[in-house]
Scaffold this active site. Structure first.
Site, PDB file in Angstrom:
ATOM      1  N   ALA A  96      20.397 -57.929  21.244  1.00  0.00           N
ATOM      2  CA  ALA A  96      21.470 -58.287  20.314  1.00  0.00           C
ATOM      3  C   ALA A  96      22.840 -57.666  20.643  1.00  0.00           C
ATOM      4  CB  ALA A  96      21.035 -57.945  18.888  1.00  0.00           C
ATOM      5  N   ARG A 127      22.296 -68.831  21.354  1.00  0.00           N
ATOM      6  CA  ARG A 127      21.024 -68.394  20.739  1.00  0.00           C
ATOM      7  C   ARG A 127      21.315 -68.125  19.254  1.00  0.00           C
ATOM      8  NH1 ARG A 127      17.825 -63.683  23.619  1.00  0.00           N
ATOM      9  NH2 ARG A 127      16.008 -64.615  22.588  1.00  0.00           N
ATOM     10  N   GLN A 134       9.484 -58.129  27.882  1.00  0.00           N
ATOM     11  CA  GLN A 134      10.627 -57.218  27.886  1.00  0.00           C
ATOM     12  C   GLN A 134      10.187 -55.745  27.873  1.00  0.00           C
ATOM     13  OE1 GLN A 134      10.345 -59.929  26.009  1.00  0.00           O
ATOM     14  NE2 GLN A 134      12.308 -60.900  25.555  1.00  0.00           N
ATOM     15  N   ASP A 136      17.734 -57.798  15.559  1.00  0.00           N
ATOM     16  CA  ASP A 136      18.635 -58.913  15.901  1.00  0.00           C
ATOM     17  C   ASP A 136      19.508 -59.319  14.727  1.00  0.00           C
ATOM     18  OD1 ASP A 136      16.232 -59.162  17.897  1.00  0.00           O
ATOM     19  OD2 ASP A 136      17.980 -60.140  18.776  1.00  0.00           O
ATOM     20  N   ASN A 143      13.544 -59.127  14.278  1.00  0.00           N
ATOM     21  CA  ASN A 143      13.459 -58.505  15.603  1.00  0.00           C
ATOM     22  C   ASN A 143      12.393 -59.263  16.405  1.00  0.00           C
ATOM     23  OD1 ASN A 143      14.318 -56.439  17.482  1.00  0.00           O
ATOM     24  ND2 ASN A 143      12.292 -55.522  17.230  1.00  0.00           N
ATOM     25  N   LYS A 144      12.208 -58.870  17.642  1.00  0.00           N
ATOM     26  CA  LYS A 144      11.269 -59.552  18.536  1.00  0.00           C
ATOM     27  C   LYS A 144       9.920 -59.779  17.877  1.00  0.00           C
ATOM     28  CE  LYS A 144      11.850 -60.844  21.783  1.00  0.00           C
ATOM     29  NZ  LYS A 144      12.236 -62.262  21.944  1.00  0.00           N
TER      30      LYS A 144
HETATM   31  O1  MRU Z   1      14.719 -62.172  23.116  1.00  0.00           O
HETATM   32  P1  MRU Z   1      15.427 -60.862  23.346  1.00  0.00           P
HETATM   33  O2  MRU Z   1      14.931 -60.130  24.542  1.00  0.00           O
HETATM   34  O3  MRU Z   1      16.923 -61.009  23.306  1.00  0.00           O
HETATM   35  O4  MRU Z   1      15.028 -60.003  22.068  1.00  0.00           O
HETATM   36  C1  MRU Z   1      15.553 -58.710  21.950  1.00  0.00           C
HETATM   37  C2  MRU Z   1      15.065 -57.969  20.768  1.00  0.00           C
HETATM   38  O5  MRU Z   1      14.346 -58.470  19.932  1.00  0.00           O
HETATM   39  C3  MRU Z   1      15.602 -56.578  20.598  1.00  0.00           C
HETATM   40  O6  MRU Z   1      14.660 -55.755  19.981  1.00  0.00           O
HETATM   41  C4  MRU Z   1      16.870 -56.616  19.735  1.00  0.00           C
HETATM   42  O7  MRU Z   1      17.767 -57.578  20.208  1.00  0.00           O
HETATM   43  C5  MRU Z   1      17.546 -55.312  19.670  1.00  0.00           C
HETATM   44  S1  MRU Z   1      18.248 -54.841  21.217  1.00  0.00           S
HETATM   45  C6  MRU Z   1      19.056 -53.376  21.013  1.00  0.00           C
END
Ligand code: MRU
Length: 348
Positions: free
Chosen positions: A55, A94, A198, A239, A249-250
């Protein structure tokens, strides 16, 4: 080798006017390759396939993306309408992380003042993100030590919320980094984070580079690791955080949160204030990105589900405020599960 997710490379670009340089995270940890981004199509593609992700990093990408669009507009003679539409494409590349739209909106009003003003503002967004991450990490580390009463912490994290997900320093991994600088990290369990890994590819890479003791575990192991008492806390990024303290969040974060509540250990969400969306009352308003099913039915390019089986691939989930023990931003730590709200009003 630069660990940064993205930079403004002042020497690159047409006639040396500068260009956005992105570390292509889809290739990590085996290949370190940068993209020089000089047009909106390339930028939208890089965001969509997660070459740049996380994010806060998306926030900085959005801000610098306005400069990319302005440069392309100058090269190709776009009118104002076309420029607006192309900037919108960056903003909408996104949907879930509020930071992307926030970053675009932070600098877009300066477009009439010209490129230099927009670039300066975008670089300020990046600097402020790093400062916010460092401060929230300090505050979160203090909070965790006080809440757990532990002298050294065993931490579980999900996805990647490190340097690679921000302009620098990181959020959840920034907290780990801060604790490590104080000599207080015993061990980190990094969830692998299917489908795009990730955690395995990026978080483990960052932890290894810092020499922080860690292991990658399957996402399905997280609940058991928590219930077996192997960790003192879970620390994740976000996010989007709504006014009541719900957290997107993810995908997989919600399962971690449920296990934390069952085990009686804190779930701390670490995020800069740019991730807080006070315009949304609660998480039911958050758009959850749905990604191609092939990301689930395939693993690193190899099909693992039977031909014809579709994949279901929501990229994020929403953890309700009642499961969020704490949200640490650079403005302080609030405790949604105890009734704190992000907008400062009381929860009854
Ligand atoms: O799909 P992504 O890799 O962009 O998802 C990222 C996440 O969910 C992170 O935990 C979130 O963006 C915080 S990053 C500091």
């Amino acid at each position: 080798m630069s660990l940064l997710a993205l930079e403004w490379d002042a020497a690159a670009g047409r006639d040396g006017r500068g260009a956005l340089r992105i570390l292509d995270q889809t290739l990590l940890p085996t290949v370190t390759e940068h993209l020089v981004v000089e047009d909106v199509d390339t930028l939208v593609d890089a965001i969509g396939r997660l070459a740049v992700r996380g994010a806060p990093a998306l926030g900085v990408t959005g801000a610098l993306g306005v400069v990319v669009a302005m440069d392309q507009a100058a090269d190709e003679g776009w009118d104002e309408d076309r420029l607006r539409r192309e900037v919108d494409r960056v903003r909408d590349a996104r949907p879930t992380a509020v930071n992307l739209a926030w970053g675009v909106d932070a600098v877009r009003p300066l477009v009439p003042q010209g490129r230099a003003a927009v670039l300066e503002a975008a670089l300020r967004v990046a600097r402020e993100d790093e400062a916010a991450n460092r401060e929230l990490s300090r505050l979160a580390a203090d909070w965790l030590l006080e809440r757990t009463g532990k002298e050294r912490l065993r931490v579980l994290t999900h996805c990647n919320a490190g340097v690679l997900a921000t302009s620098a320093w990181g959020t959840a991994l920034g907290v780990v980094r801060e604790l490590d600088a104080r000599g207080l990290v015993e061990f980190v369990y990094a969830d692998e984070t299917r489908p795009l890994l990730q955690g395995a590819r990026l978080t483990a890479w960052e932890l290894a580079a810092e020499g922080i003791p860690h292991a990658v575990q399957a996402d399905g192991a997280a609940a058991s690791t928590i219930m077996r008492g192997l960790v003192d806390c879970a620390v994740v990024g976000a996010d989007r955080i709504t006014a009541n303290g719900d957290v997107a969040n993810k995908v997989g974060t919600l399962g971690v949160a449920l296990a934390c509540r069952e085990a009686g250990i804190p779930l701390l969400v670490a995020a800069p204030w740019s991730t807080v969306d006070l315009a949304m009352a609660d998480g039911s308003e958050i758009e959850i990105e749905e990604r191609p099913g092939e990301e689930v039915t395939m693993l690193t390019g190899v099909r693992v589900a039977p031909e014809g089986t579709p994949g279901f691939n929501p990229a994020f989930d929403v953890t309700p405020a009642r499961l969020v023990t704490a949200v640490a931003t650079e403005r302080g730590v609030v405790e949604p599960a105890a009734g704190d709200r992000l907008d400062g009003s009381s929860d009854g």
